[in-house]
Design an enzyme around this catalytic site. Sequence first.
Site, short mmCIF file in Angstrom:
data_model
loop_
_atom_site.label_atom_id
_atom_site.label_comp_id
_atom_site.label_asym_id
_atom_site.label_seq_id
_atom_site.Cartn_x
_atom_site.Cartn_y
_atom_site.Cartn_z
N GLU A 66 -77.60 4.39 84.58
CA GLU A 66 -76.42 3.92 85.32
C GLU A 66 -76.57 4.18 86.82
O GLU A 66 -76.01 3.46 87.64
CB GLU A 66 -75.18 4.63 84.76
CG GLU A 66 -73.94 3.74 84.75
CD GLU A 66 -72.80 4.33 83.93
OE1 GLU A 66 -72.88 4.26 82.69
OE2 GLU A 66 -71.85 4.84 84.52
N LYS A 113 -65.68 -3.70 81.71
CA LYS A 113 -64.31 -3.17 81.61
C LYS A 113 -63.31 -4.27 81.96
O LYS A 113 -62.31 -4.47 81.26
CB LYS A 113 -64.11 -1.99 82.57
CG LYS A 113 -64.77 -0.69 82.12
CD LYS A 113 -64.37 0.47 83.06
CE LYS A 113 -65.02 1.79 82.67
NZ LYS A 113 -64.67 2.92 83.53
N HIS A 136 -93.51 10.20 64.21
CA HIS A 136 -93.69 9.38 63.02
C HIS A 136 -92.93 8.06 63.13
O HIS A 136 -92.66 7.41 62.13
CB HIS A 136 -93.26 10.17 61.78
CG HIS A 136 -94.09 11.40 61.60
ND1 HIS A 136 -95.25 11.42 60.85
CD2 HIS A 136 -93.98 12.64 62.15
CE1 HIS A 136 -95.79 12.62 60.92
NE2 HIS A 136 -95.04 13.38 61.70
#
Length: 464
Positions: free
Chosen positions: A290, A433, A319
């Site tokens: 960000e 937003k 793995h």
Amino acid sequence: MSITVNYNNMMQNALGDRGIGDKELKAHLPLAKSAYEKVEEGRGKGMQGWMDSPYDQAEVVKAIKASARRIRKNFENFVVLGIGGSALGPIAVFTALKHYYYNELPKKQRKGPRFYVVDNVDPERMNALFDIINVEKTCFNVITKSGATSETMSQYLVIFDMLKQKLGDKAKDHIIATTSSNKGNLIKLAQKEGFETFFIPGRVGGRFSELSPVGLLPAAVVGIDISQMLKGAKDMDRRCRSHSIAKNPALALAVLQYISMKQGKNISVMMPYADSLKYIADWYAQLWAESLGKETDKQGNVVNVGQTPVKALGVTDQHSQVQLYNEGPYDKVITFLEVGTFRSETVIPQGCEEFPDVNFLCGHTLNELITNELYATRYNLTRRGRANYTIHIDQIDEYHIGALLYLLQLQTAYAGAMLNIDAYDQPGVEGGKDATYALFGRKGYEDKAEEMRSAKPDEEKYIV
Ligand code: PA5
């Protein structure tokens, strides 16, 4: 201070042509110096209030400790409601410093309330929480700097309504608001309802706020020594007061990542070799993404910079992802977090003598195994020319976690200065937003709603 940074495996010395040459590094030292000076000039100003966090919170810490004592005495559960920078730090610090199964420990051993962070608005998760906590015995810490974030405010509305139904006037004693002192709705609601409040300084942004009341109150509630965390941060800050990369580890890491980005290494993997540090990688992912993922530089030129953070865990991800790190594109820098001494030891017992392929482990410890697997993975990656560096933390405690968080915040700030972008805004987040507000018909977002309505609809032919 026993945090060291080893970047041998970023250099040509270890990686051959794929590494960074001494000459190239030297050529970037003026840029590093100028980034250091810019960050120092901005110390405590603008959105760099986080650099004051280790120094200016004596009174706040006192109030937090008093409040934490009261919460520990009176409540069985402590729930953080927040998202992004208002949640990732509390999760990371709790996981790093408390017992791995803290909530499952008997009360006597746990000593503090059970701890939960709800950082999503998934209705199933919310209802699942109500299945395991008694809200009448729970303290809720609503954390939102803007006091406006839909996710956090909707959680607050659900919780406060439930508390009022069950407890009437006493509901207010179950909410603590951590927010801006003069902006947003949460502070107004807190004043109206009479909630206890803690303030997030205006000059401290969400993702840089773990060492403010955002992180300090939740940590203190579960019995973490927040003064030691701040001491670790302060000592790291002092250690980094130099424009020389030989002295300032945050600056060294920032310039190495900057050069790597220029080489096209657009992915930054953080791989702690300790379960307790798993969520430090989560917290760092937000901080790095960000802060540095930006469209324009400070002059408004389109630059589209940033590195995509990837969270991995040693040894688990050996793995799964390590195959790709070894043989896929040369587009990554891997940050290993290495722990010197674990807080406990597990011996692998003797036995299995008739199976030499298993018996070679016997008599060793899991501590040796995890450490050797880190060496082995790092060795293999380096041999294949894969850029990596290691942050070694001698032990996991409050002091070192405070220092580590501060180191990574400083690295991010320097990298932002080198990239010449604003590391403290997040227009890409705000866009989402705003679109949500428009979908809910919020006043003031009519134009956005109209824009969204006139967007191209999905075509059937691309839906299978
Ligand atoms: O770093 C940031 O500023 C963001 O990630 C915020 O922390 C996040 O959007 C939540 O914002 P707020 O604390 O205002 O609810």
